[in-house]
Design a protein around this motif. Sequence first.
Motif, PDB file in Angstrom:
ATOM      1  N   ALA A  26     -70.210  -5.607  -1.914  1.00  0.00           N
ATOM      2  CA  ALA A  26     -70.366  -6.566  -2.228  1.00  0.00           C
ATOM      3  C   ALA A  26     -70.332  -7.870  -1.183  1.00  0.00           C
ATOM      4  O   ALA A  26     -70.466  -7.294  -0.080  1.00  0.00           O
ATOM      5  N   PRO A  27     -70.278  -9.154  -2.076  1.00  0.00           N
ATOM      6  CA  PRO A  27     -70.621 -10.520  -0.625  1.00  0.00           C
ATOM      7  C   PRO A  27     -69.202 -10.356  -0.313  1.00  0.00           C
ATOM      8  O   PRO A  27     -67.761 -10.411  -0.848  1.00  0.00           O
ATOM      9  N   ARG A  28     -69.524 -10.465   1.396  1.00  0.00           N
ATOM     10  CA  ARG A  28     -67.758 -11.255   1.745  1.00  0.00           C
ATOM     11  C   ARG A  28     -67.744 -11.951   2.695  1.00  0.00           C
ATOM     12  O   ARG A  28     -68.959 -11.626   3.016  1.00  0.00           O
ATOM     13  N   ARG A  29     -66.759 -12.131   3.249  1.00  0.00           N
ATOM     14  CA  ARG A  29     -66.793 -13.511   4.541  1.00  0.00           C
ATOM     15  C   ARG A  29     -66.680 -12.671   6.061  1.00  0.00           C
ATOM     16  O   ARG A  29     -66.036 -11.737   5.972  1.00  0.00           O
ATOM     17  N   VAL A  30     -67.334 -13.587   7.335  1.00  0.00           N
ATOM     18  CA  VAL A  30     -67.481 -12.342   8.585  1.00  0.00           C
ATOM     19  C   VAL A  30     -67.169 -13.364   9.166  1.00  0.00           C
ATOM     20  O   VAL A  30     -68.260 -14.772   8.981  1.00  0.00           O
ATOM     21  N   GLY A  31     -66.242 -13.099   9.965  1.00  0.00           N
ATOM     22  CA  GLY A  31     -66.705 -13.879  11.135  1.00  0.00           C
ATOM     23  C   GLY A  31     -65.849 -15.506  10.451  1.00  0.00           C
ATOM     24  O   GLY A  31     -64.850 -15.482  10.326  1.00  0.00           O
TER      25      GLY A  31
ATOM     26  N   MET B   1     -70.138  -0.396   7.629  1.00  0.00           N
ATOM     27  CA  MET B   1     -70.866  -1.128   8.174  1.00  0.00           C
ATOM     28  C   MET B   1     -70.050  -2.554   9.150  1.00  0.00           C
ATOM     29  O   MET B   1     -70.740  -3.263   8.142  1.00  0.00           O
ATOM     30  N   PRO B   2     -69.455  -2.426   9.415  1.00  0.00           N
ATOM     31  CA  PRO B   2     -69.310  -3.304  10.132  1.00  0.00           C
ATOM     32  C   PRO B   2     -69.499  -4.594  10.988  1.00  0.00           C
ATOM     33  O   PRO B   2     -70.747  -3.490  12.064  1.00  0.00           O
ATOM     34  N   GLU B   3     -69.458  -6.424  10.983  1.00  0.00           N
ATOM     35  CA  GLU B   3     -70.455  -6.784  11.155  1.00  0.00           C
ATOM     36  C   GLU B   3     -70.126  -6.918  13.190  1.00  0.00           C
ATOM     37  O   GLU B   3     -69.191  -8.115  12.844  1.00  0.00           O
ATOM     38  N   ILE B   4     -70.178  -6.986  14.204  1.00  0.00           N
ATOM     39  CA  ILE B   4     -69.355  -7.898  15.435  1.00  0.00           C
ATOM     40  C   ILE B   4     -69.905  -8.885  15.718  1.00  0.00           C
ATOM     41  O   ILE B   4     -71.570  -8.778  16.245  1.00  0.00           O
ATOM     42  N   ALA B 506     -67.180 -16.082  19.520  1.00  0.00           N
ATOM     43  CA  ALA B 506     -68.426 -16.039  20.108  1.00  0.00           C
ATOM     44  C   ALA B 506     -68.615 -16.591  18.543  1.00  0.00           C
ATOM     45  O   ALA B 506     -69.594 -17.546  18.234  1.00  0.00           O
ATOM     46  N   VAL B 507     -67.804 -16.261  17.503  1.00  0.00           N
ATOM     47  CA  VAL B 507     -68.028 -16.248  16.107  1.00  0.00           C
ATOM     48  C   VAL B 507     -68.060 -18.482  16.511  1.00  0.00           C
ATOM     49  O   VAL B 507     -68.905 -18.630  15.607  1.00  0.00           O
ATOM     50  N   ASN B 508     -67.615 -19.104  16.480  1.00  0.00           N
ATOM     51  CA  ASN B 508     -67.714 -20.534  16.600  1.00  0.00           C
ATOM     52  C   ASN B 508     -68.522 -20.887  17.391  1.00  0.00           C
ATOM     53  O   ASN B 508     -67.931 -22.714  17.877  1.00  0.00           O
TER      54      ASN B 508
END
Lengths: 345, 674
Positions: A26-31, B1-4, B506-508
């Motif tokens: 599902a869509p989820r917020r990352v960062g 699948m985590p995003e780093i 880094a994300v900001n």
Amino acid sequence: MTARMLPGNKIDEFAVRLMRSAEVVAPRRVGEEDVFYGAIASPDEIAWDYGTAVEPLKRFLLPQREPILRFSTNGRIRVGAEYDEQQRVFLGVRCCDVTGVAVLDAMYGGDTVDPYYMSRRERSTFIALTCQQPEPHCFCVCGDAGPFLEGGYDQQWTALPEGMLVEIGSAAGEALVRDNEDLFAEAEVDQVAARYRLAREAEQKFGEFKSYIAGAMRKLSMNEVAPAVWEQAADRCMECGGCTYLCPTCSCFTVTDRMAGQDGVRERHWDACLYSCYAREASGHNPRPEREDRLRARFFHKISHQWAVRNGRQACVGCGRCVLGCMGWAHTPAVSEGIRRGVMT
Amino acid sequence: MPEIATVCPYCGCGCGLYLHVRDGRLIGVSPSRSHPVSQGRLCVKGWHAHEVVDNPNRLTHPLVRREGNLVVASWEEAAEVVANGLSKVLESEGPQAIGVLGSARCTNEDNYVLVRFARGTLRTPNIDCSARVQCVPGPAPTSGGPSLGAGAEEIADLDSADLILLVGSDPTEEHPAVAARVYRARQRGARVVAAAARAHPLARLADVHLPVRPGSEVRWLGSLLHLLLAEQGFAADADMPGLSELRASVAGLRPEDTEAATNVPAEALREVARLYLSSKQVVILYSTGLALSTVAGPALQALGSLAALSSRGGGPEVSVLGLLSRNNLQGCRDMGVAPDSLPGYVPLNDDAAVARFEQAWKCEVAREKGLRAWEMLGRVRAMYVVGDDVTRSLPDADAARRALEALDFLVVQDIFMSPAASMADVVLPAAAFAEREGTWTNLERRVQGIRKAVAPPGEAREDWRIVADVSRAMGKPLPYESAKQIFEEIADLASIYAGIAYPPAAVNGGIRWPTPEGRKAGETVAGSGEAEVTALSAEALKGPGARAETNEEYPLLLAADPTLRPWDGEVTVCHTLTSAGEFAVVARDYPDGMLCLNPEDAKRFGVRGGRPARVVSPKGESQMQVRVTEEAPEGIALVPYNQAMHSGLMEISTDPETGRPVLAPTPILVGPVQ
């Protein structure tokens, strides 16, 4: 239309039940503010109010990089293929992205069936979420892929004040209702009418990147594109491959073997027709030596009549990701406008 | 699948990206829409950043040379061999006989620890970074400016610019994220002027393309200054210090009179002057095309004068942005990887500041001025090289190779077996960017945290940890346990980083230095911040002189173009799958050299595209394969910089100010191979 209502206070319960038998993506917020489709551990993670996800669903059906078989040359050669057999429900994903899968199906499930793709595809269920507020880069209305769909989904949800109006588009979608009958209510006529009113309203909200693809398709298919357009597009393309990687329907890949001692793994990687090395032959000959040749090939695949017939629809769904991802200014709306006008601005 | 969320490891832009991990392996990359530099875009290198990490060619174990061959050793053995090798040179020749090279690829923490190792453990002042060869020294254009990296300029300035001047910069090749902003600025109506010999894509799309003859960069800038001052009535403040000298130095440089020497049509230059004066906000971008030219220092001075005249004379607001080539070249300099300063640009003669370092490091530091990277070669007996292929990073690459061969002892730390590593006595495997924590500083001074997504292969480990291990083996342990601990020490001692909490996410887009807290120190570092006007040197106005004049015998000019395929053959791309496909083209299709010739020149000299041609210069003779392209101007043959330096055809001159080697344009004769 077969429609039911999933009341607002039952949505999370429905998602939890889905999670018992499948990975729910599902869509989820990352960062900070980026939205990605991803496997959720709890319905709380779902970003129901998102615009578009950074990437389409492609990564789940055709990973950027995947092992497709392992082999060993130890004594005699042994080969073993690897398939992803995970059940997945894609929940709350955008209509443009669900439509994109249909184009991938034409490529990987058509004349030649790709078992790696189909293993995932056959275990996937798509619950689309209609789009009531397109983002500035969106033009799905020009791609016959949204903001609301008339088919091509297992279920399509529309957010109404009292909950989700659930349209059923397939036997799989029907089964999800049947198995969870206690959560669903009947849909009222007013609720169905609201869905059509919201669709009309959403269609009025598209921005500057609306792309009149039909005109470009005619010229492209009739070989009437001014050659200068491709040269001009080439000066606006940096060959990053971003438009193809972000495209829900681009499907090119390459294959490479990696050895570690006597054990090897054959991997499939995304590739892009815009790369100079993509069509280069072992002899060094390149049938598409210049960037303009490669851009022409790409747009022929995306929006020509010939390819629309093969795919069952034009390949561009109008998700607008190429607008955001293009390093230069050679995205689909820019180039299709250039094709229609005979010059790129 | 985590995003780093992390940062791209390639150019100085510092794009934000996400790494995808499955089963402990990197399986892909996505762009970040919310990142202020990348804004949802990545170039081909960024899209394949995972390939550089998860790669079968990675170095996995320490290697020690035994009986001529590099063989696997344990970390303890390797550290011992390094310690012994360095100690032997220290004992027999003293610390001055050792040279240390830091890396514009590695983190701030790696470079900081390396500086401590060099100046503290080894007590050698010879520490530098070879990529500094492209950092133009001398007075900075605006408000302290790029030479110290403390100006206010940022990439986002392009979003509000109405005139963009690309001076010796092809961002489509070198800085794609910057190019993306230029394309967008152009779409909304900003004017673009490109000054470069090569008609690169943005030059072809520019409102004005000035096809500047290599070596005449100061002359055309002088002519522009003359136009603005004398003819266009630039409202310069008459009391401005240096103005009358500048006026005198450019007097008589009418565009019509410089046309022949610069190849810049007078009318085009007049158009640029008109555009300049009718603009409100100008962004000037320069990169290696200017910074590696024979007249880099004076040319940057001329840009500085242009900006200063504007700011004090009611002209447009000007930002001058120096585009650094590598992900952490800025940070590498910030960390004092230079022969003449300590971390934070602390001068070696500042007793109080040096004392703070000595107190923190619990040792005396080498306070003399050391050798620059290009001066070390041939002058030191041992080298410790981190993340740098010296055979490729300096203009006189062949001299570099010979110098490495002649060393008594060479240590190389890297992630791949680079050509320099293959010559080493000890090769130490380092962790790649996705296998460790730390910070990088981009070309606009964004300090951004990188994150660990996967474990390093084999026994590879962080560069700073390797250096600390070696220092311990030499009896001087460095007490570091984490990147965080090192960064906090940096923020404490190098006050330009004060006020930045670790990790700057880094994300900001991280945190730009100086922060309000660090600003005071930053201003001290950058000087008064007052823009300066200086006279152009008569020497620089002349350009490279008679040796670069074409004549009957040598009718074509050969120029090395640093903006032409700069990533081709670079060690971090040439081991990857897709990026190598795109960036090993020159080595693959033009192994002996890619000679870019205008179609007219190809016809004139009877050579054909894809075929070898005989190239003769006063210095030597060689064969190169011809690429016929409209990008090359008539009368000038262009070769990628990295090939030109091996060609044996070009004069390597010495920059009078800095002593750095420069490839000077050279007249040649081209003909078919008999």
